[in-house]
Scaffold this active site. Structure first.
Site, short mmCIF file in Angstrom:
data_model
loop_
_atom_site.label_atom_id
_atom_site.label_comp_id
_atom_site.label_asym_id
_atom_site.label_seq_id
_atom_site.Cartn_x
_atom_site.Cartn_y
_atom_site.Cartn_z
N ASP A 193 51.42 34.60 38.17
CA ASP A 193 50.81 35.93 38.14
C ASP A 193 50.86 36.55 39.53
O ASP A 193 50.36 35.97 40.49
CB ASP A 193 49.35 35.84 37.67
N TYR B 62 50.40 40.05 42.18
CA TYR B 62 49.28 40.89 42.60
C TYR B 62 49.92 42.11 43.25
O TYR B 62 49.75 42.38 44.42
CB TYR B 62 48.44 40.08 43.60
N HIS C 11 45.51 48.60 43.01
CA HIS C 11 44.60 47.53 42.56
C HIS C 11 44.16 46.68 43.77
O HIS C 11 42.97 46.41 43.94
CB HIS C 11 45.28 46.66 41.52
N GLU D 89 42.64 42.42 32.60
CA GLU D 89 43.54 42.95 33.63
C GLU D 89 44.76 43.50 32.91
O GLU D 89 45.45 42.76 32.19
CB GLU D 89 43.92 41.86 34.64
N ASP E 94 45.50 39.50 31.54
CA ASP E 94 45.07 38.36 32.35
C ASP E 94 43.54 38.36 32.40
O ASP E 94 42.94 38.78 33.38
CB ASP E 94 45.68 38.48 33.75
N LYS F 260 40.22 32.32 35.26
CA LYS F 260 41.37 32.91 34.58
C LYS F 260 42.08 31.98 33.60
O LYS F 260 42.77 32.46 32.72
CB LYS F 260 42.38 33.39 35.62
N THR G 51 47.42 43.17 37.97
CA THR G 51 46.77 44.37 37.41
C THR G 51 47.47 45.64 37.88
O THR G 51 47.73 45.79 39.08
CB THR G 51 45.30 44.39 37.87
MN MN Z 1 46.04 39.04 37.22
#
Ligand code: MN
Length: 426
Positions: free
Chosen positions: A137, A139, A144, A210, A244, A264, A360
């Site tokens: 994942d 970022y 965000h 997310e 997420d 998560k 996100t």
């Molecule tokens: Mn995430």
């Protein structure tokens, strides 16, 4: 440049009746795994409100010009089919387009075959389409990262010093990725309230979504090799909507120093149709200017971002529904090519069926933020629901619904709904 993909021709029309509003015109042809009352799990392609059964299509001889075997389609995952790689999947999609084309009588005139190869979506069950190997994942949305940094640290130093140099990411848990329609059970865990010295244990009170998109890879290269931004497209099968799920109270207490863990890994939800990167090619768009200058291995040429409109709605148990955000995948700072190049720059491998999620996706202003943390600004600005109730985060009984659509004046390429209902903890 990708050479012209036949199946993307906006002038194509199917002999099937397809509503203008459908996520699945003949130019889309996403892949998924489905079953019906009479059919075991298999590979299907969405077309209008129906599903084309590739296993039957192959058995009837309509795919004889290609190199796929029965096991590719009579399978509970797409991975074996994906093993054929980008070019053969492109040929397969072109062939399917040909068979559904109004100008081609081949399949259209065989009523007996049509009865075998088409199933109604409402009479079918959808499954997790891919056996996901590794899940990463990112970022990668600046707004965000800025919003979160502003809330938890300092608006003047919202981005950490590495953020504009590195597509920041963590390894997540692939085996708790679940398909649209599967309920999410509210997690329990440690939380540390601001006024207390010690943590408490209990159900998360700050459960959040997310808004992300994920991409699924073809087989990459062995350990020690890298994939350049230039090569990256050849290793990307397609995309889906991705939620997420995040327990903000658990996250806040656990995430230093090693990042997200129990906040998560209890569940992440994905939409069931994989829209090929080929189908999305007409929606390429330029990304933001990246300053300061990035390192050469992250540089790329051409338009590598994608214009995909994204919405999130919350629906309460009594049916009150509200769209809480309108965002777009084009707001990403780092694109997929950069993410894949960064992921492999140290020699890390990528395998067929890996999931790489965007992080996100928040747009530049209020109304386009991709999580309740940002929408309600840490709970200080509750969202008013149509039934008079308020939402700061997600409550038990709520369903969270993502939709995504790439559109231009000619066509809509949709992803199908990603819907998940939250249940109380066990
Ligand atoms: Mn995430």
């Amino acid at each position: 440049m990708v050479k012209k993909i036949k199946a993307n021709d906006p002038s194509l029309k199917s002999w099937l009746e397809i509503s203008k509003e459908s996520d699945f015109p003949i130019q889309n042809l996403p892949f998924g795994i489905y079953s019906t009352k009479n059919k075991t799990k298999r590979v299907g392609v969405a077309i209008g409100d129906q599903i084309l059964d590739l296993y039957q299509l192959l058995k009837l001889g309509y795919l004889d010009s290609l190199s796929f075997c029965e096991h590719c389609f009579s399978n509970e995952y797409l991975n074996r089919m994906m093993g054929h790689g980008k070019i053969e999947i492109r040929d397969l999609r072109n062939r399917i387009s040909e068979l559904l084309n109004a100008e081609n009588p081949e399949l259209f005139q065989n009523k007996e075959a049509i009865a075998k190869v088409l199933d109604l979506q409402i009479e079918s069950e959808m499954y997790l389409p891919v056996k996901i190997g590794d899940y990463t994942d990112f970022y990668s949305s600046e707004q965000h990262a800025f919003n979160v940094g502003s809330m938890f640290r300092d608006p003047n130093n919202a981005l950490l010093p590495n953020w504009k140099h590195i597509p920041v990411a963590y390894h997540g848990r692939s085996s708790s990725i679940i398909p649209s329609g599967q309920d999410v059970i509210r997690p329990k865990g440690q939380q540390k309230l601001d006024d207390n010295e010690n943590p408490i244990f209990g159900a998360s009170k700050l459960l959040d979504f997310e808004l992300e998109m994920g991409f699924i890879t073809f087989q990459g290269k062995p350990l020690g090799n890298t994939i350049s931004t230039q090569e990256a497209d050849e290793f990307i099968f397609g995309m889906c909507l991705f939620n997420d799920w995040s327990a903000r109270d658990i996250q806040k207490w656990e995430y230093i120093p090693l990042g997200p863990f129990l906040a998560k890994n209890f569940a992440s939800s994905m939409s069931c149709w994989i829209v090929t990167l080929d189908a999305l090619e007409p929606f390429r768009t330029a990304g933001p200017i990246q300053k300061p200058k990035i390192l050469p291995y992250l540089e790329y040429s051409g338009n590598k971002h994608l214009d995909i409109e994204l919405t999130v709605a919350i629906q309460t148990e009594n049916g009150a529904k509200k769209v809480v955000t309108n965002s777009n995948y084009k707001y990403m700072y780092w694109n997929m090519n950069q993410q894949l190049a960064h992921h492999t720059v140290n020699g890390c491998n990528v395998n067929c069926g890996d999931m790489l999620a965007s992080g996100t996706i928040s747009g530049p202003e209020e109304g386009s933020f991709g999580s309740m943390l940002e929408i309600s600004w840490k709970g200080t600005k509750p969202v008013k629901m149509p039934d008079g109730s308020e939402r700061r985060f997600i409550q038990d009984g709520d369903s969270v619904i993502f939709n995504g659509r790439a559109k231009n004046k000619d066509i809509n390429i949709g992803f199908g709904e990603l819907i998940s209902k939250v249940l109380p903890p066990k």
